[in-house]
Design an enzyme around this catalytic site. Structure first.
Site, PDB file in Angstrom:
ATOM      1  N   ASN A 269    -112.100 -89.505  34.459  1.00  0.00           N
ATOM      2  CA  ASN A 269    -111.118 -88.367  34.874  1.00  0.00           C
ATOM      3  C   ASN A 269    -111.866 -87.276  34.695  1.00  0.00           C
ATOM      4  OD1 ASN A 269    -109.224 -90.011  35.668  1.00  0.00           O
ATOM      5  ND2 ASN A 269    -107.792 -89.551  34.104  1.00  0.00           N
TER       6      ASN A 269
ATOM      7  N   ASN B 292    -104.182 -80.932  23.657  1.00  0.00           N
ATOM      8  CA  ASN B 292    -102.845 -80.310  23.907  1.00  0.00           C
ATOM      9  C   ASN B 292    -102.004 -80.069  22.749  1.00  0.00           C
ATOM     10  OD1 ASN B 292    -101.655 -82.726  23.012  1.00  0.00           O
ATOM     11  ND2 ASN B 292    -101.521 -83.573  25.126  1.00  0.00           N
TER      12      ASN B 292
ATOM     13  N   LEU C 194    -100.498 -76.181  27.017  1.00  0.00           N
ATOM     14  CA  LEU C 194     -99.208 -75.940  26.839  1.00  0.00           C
ATOM     15  C   LEU C 194     -98.366 -76.500  27.972  1.00  0.00           C
ATOM     16  CD1 LEU C 194     -98.921 -72.527  25.126  1.00  0.00           C
ATOM     17  CD2 LEU C 194     -99.075 -74.728  23.865  1.00  0.00           C
ATOM     18  N   GLY C 195     -98.767 -77.561  28.826  1.00  0.00           N
ATOM     19  CA  GLY C 195     -98.187 -78.182  29.937  1.00  0.00           C
ATOM     20  C   GLY C 195     -97.531 -76.899  30.759  1.00  0.00           C
TER      21      GLY C 195
ATOM     22  N   ASP D 226     -96.513 -85.104  39.169  1.00  0.00           N
ATOM     23  CA  ASP D 226     -97.150 -86.416  38.360  1.00  0.00           C
ATOM     24  C   ASP D 226     -97.916 -85.566  37.363  1.00  0.00           C
ATOM     25  OD1 ASP D 226     -98.690 -88.140  37.381  1.00  0.00           O
ATOM     26  OD2 ASP D 226     -98.800 -89.391  39.173  1.00  0.00           O
TER      27      ASP D 226
ATOM     28  N   ASP E 119    -106.875 -83.749  31.835  1.00  0.00           N
ATOM     29  CA  ASP E 119    -108.272 -84.025  32.298  1.00  0.00           C
ATOM     30  C   ASP E 119    -108.731 -83.170  33.299  1.00  0.00           C
ATOM     31  OD1 ASP E 119    -108.080 -86.257  30.381  1.00  0.00           O
ATOM     32  OD2 ASP E 119    -107.604 -87.699  31.995  1.00  0.00           O
TER      33      ASP E 119
HETATM   34  P1  ADP Z   1    -101.867 -82.997  28.697  1.00  0.00           P
HETATM   35  O1  ADP Z   1    -101.993 -83.676  30.409  1.00  0.00           O
HETATM   36  O2  ADP Z   1    -103.068 -83.374  28.010  1.00  0.00           O
HETATM   37  O3  ADP Z   1    -100.750 -83.565  28.022  1.00  0.00           O
HETATM   38  P2  ADP Z   1    -100.743 -80.541  29.079  1.00  0.00           P
HETATM   39  O4  ADP Z   1     -99.344 -81.220  29.517  1.00  0.00           O
HETATM   40  O5  ADP Z   1    -100.766 -79.620  28.261  1.00  0.00           O
HETATM   41  O6  ADP Z   1    -102.021 -81.456  28.704  1.00  0.00           O
HETATM   42  O7  ADP Z   1    -101.361 -79.976  30.614  1.00  0.00           O
HETATM   43  C1  ADP Z   1    -102.730 -79.456  30.600  1.00  0.00           C
HETATM   44  C2  ADP Z   1    -102.724 -78.434  31.652  1.00  0.00           C
HETATM   45  O8  ADP Z   1    -102.131 -78.736  32.715  1.00  0.00           O
HETATM   46  C3  ADP Z   1    -101.749 -77.143  31.339  1.00  0.00           C
HETATM   47  O9  ADP Z   1    -102.443 -76.500  30.210  1.00  0.00           O
HETATM   48  C4  ADP Z   1    -101.583 -76.368  32.485  1.00  0.00           C
HETATM   49  O10 ADP Z   1    -102.539 -75.720  33.010  1.00  0.00           O
HETATM   50  C5  ADP Z   1    -101.318 -77.629  33.427  1.00  0.00           C
HETATM   51  N1  ADP Z   1    -100.147 -78.221  33.795  1.00  0.00           N
HETATM   52  C6  ADP Z   1     -99.319 -79.161  33.178  1.00  0.00           C
HETATM   53  N2  ADP Z   1     -98.181 -79.268  33.486  1.00  0.00           N
HETATM   54  C7  ADP Z   1     -97.891 -78.387  34.298  1.00  0.00           C
HETATM   55  C8  ADP Z   1     -96.664 -77.811  34.954  1.00  0.00           C
HETATM   56  N3  ADP Z   1     -95.376 -78.573  34.959  1.00  0.00           N
HETATM   57  N4  ADP Z   1     -96.765 -76.913  35.744  1.00  0.00           N
HETATM   58  C9  ADP Z   1     -97.919 -75.989  35.680  1.00  0.00           C
HETATM   59  N5  ADP Z   1     -99.062 -76.516  35.271  1.00  0.00           N
HETATM   60  C10 ADP Z   1     -99.055 -77.474  34.437  1.00  0.00           C
END
Ligand code: ADP
Length: 308
Positions: free
Chosen positions: A43, A183, A220-221, A245, A251
């Site tokens: 990925n 993460n 941080l998502g 999704d 990645d």
């Molecule tokens: P992983 O996929 O490893 O769990 P994260 O959930 O932290 O990691 O997501 C990685 C990156 O993806 C975040 O830092 C952000 O930039 C982006 N991202 C993830 N979810 C969202 C979201 N709902 N909206 C906007 N960006 C997101």
């Protein structure tokens, strides 16, 4: 021309869409299913190659089973050099069983397969030089990740480690890492602390605890990412998007970071661009299928500017 070498896993992903994730003992019916290509190594290599668009070479060092011809062809089509992908004699390609619920949250069960047979002997002697990037993760045997990090660091390459899944990477590995990209869950696992409820809590944690790495970028998502480097701490907010999704968001983030560092961009600029690329990736279905090109990230960045 700088190059990126990714040492990591290749998986066949089986994705099951469900209304709600099953709890222990519960059976739920899928509302949809599909197969895709995954594995953090593959990925991240695809994310970097798609964003690179040929400006730098991206090669993958990995091990697959004899059943992976379609996977290799797909990687090559995306511009990933698979010359260092070895084939295991008797083991299947790794597999990931992924469930995704309606809000886009996921759970993943991994069968390592051939990934677990990757050995230090499978690594190229030349793992980059100054200006090049080496990127590794945790889905292969720890001694291979450790050896790749040590070899690339000794050659002067920039080393990115995505500690996923987070197992105990020793300080001997961490001290050679230029940019650690966990993460939030992985960061807390590495530090052995509970996950803070707020971003302020994460910032306090980062201020109080140290890991012996050059810099940290914590994802941080939907809240974006925090960069901790020699200049201090910077929160990079994520743009608001409709998440379809989130598989592969981390990645895409790592691949984008590697792409920018290979282009010589400073880490903070690289993190800003990685946040945009990862946000775009959560708006589409699938891991590799939703990864953007550089032009798509440029357009998105422009749109964000215009709506400010
Ligand atoms: P992983 O996929 O490893 O769990 P994260 O959930 O932290 O990691 O997501 C990685 C990156 O993806 C975040 O830092 C952000 O930039 C982006 N991202 C993830 N979810 C969202 C979201 N709902 N909206 C906007 N960006 C997101």
């Amino acid at each position: 021309m700088a190059s990126i070498t990714v040492v990591g896993s290749v998986n066949r992903d089986v994705v099951l869409q469900v209304r709600g994730l099953p709890r222990p003992g519960e059976t739920v019916h899928a509302v949809g299913s599909r197969e895709g290509l995954g594995g953090k190594g593959a990925n991240q290599a695809v994310a970097a190659a798609r964003l690179g668009g040929g400006t730098h070479a991206v090669r993958l060092v990995a091990k697959v089973g004899g059943d992976a011809q379609d996977i290799l062809a797909s990687l090559e089509k995306d511009g990933v050099d698979t010359g260092w992908v070895a084939t295991a004699d008797r083991t299947r390609t790794g597999m990931a069983l992924i469930t995704v619920d309606e809000p886009g949250e996921n759970t993943i069960v991994l069968d390592g397969g051939a990934n677990q047979e990757l050995t230090v002997a499978d690594l190229p002697l030349e793992l980059g030089t100054s200006g090049d990037v080496l990127m590794a993760q945790g889905e292969i045997p720890p001694e291979v990740t450790g050896a790749a990090v040590a070899r690339a660091a000794a050659r002067g390459a920039t080393v990115i480690l995505n500690p996923a899944p987070a197992y105990a990477f020793g300080d001997d590995v961490l001290k050679r890492v230029d940019v650690l990209v966990p993460n939030l869950g992985e960061l807390c696992a590495l530090l052995g602390v509970p996950v803070p409820a707020t971003r302020g809590g994460v910032e306090e944690l980062l201020a109080a605890r140290t890991l012996p790495v050059g810099a940290l970028v914590v994802t941080l998502g939907a809240d974006g990412a925090i960069v901790l480097d020699s200049e201090g701490m910077l929160h990079v907010p994520a743009p608001r998007v409709t998440a379809v999704d989130t598989v592969g968001a981390g990645d895409t983030f790592c691949g984008a970071l590697a792409d920018s560092l290979a282009r010589g961009r400073p880490l903070r600029i690289a993190a800003e661009r990685a946040v945009l690329a990862a946000a775009l990736s959560v708006t589409g279905v699938g891991a590799q299928s939703a990864m953007p090109t550089a032009e798509e990230v440029d357009q998105f960045a422009q749109q964000q500017e215009n709506t400010r």
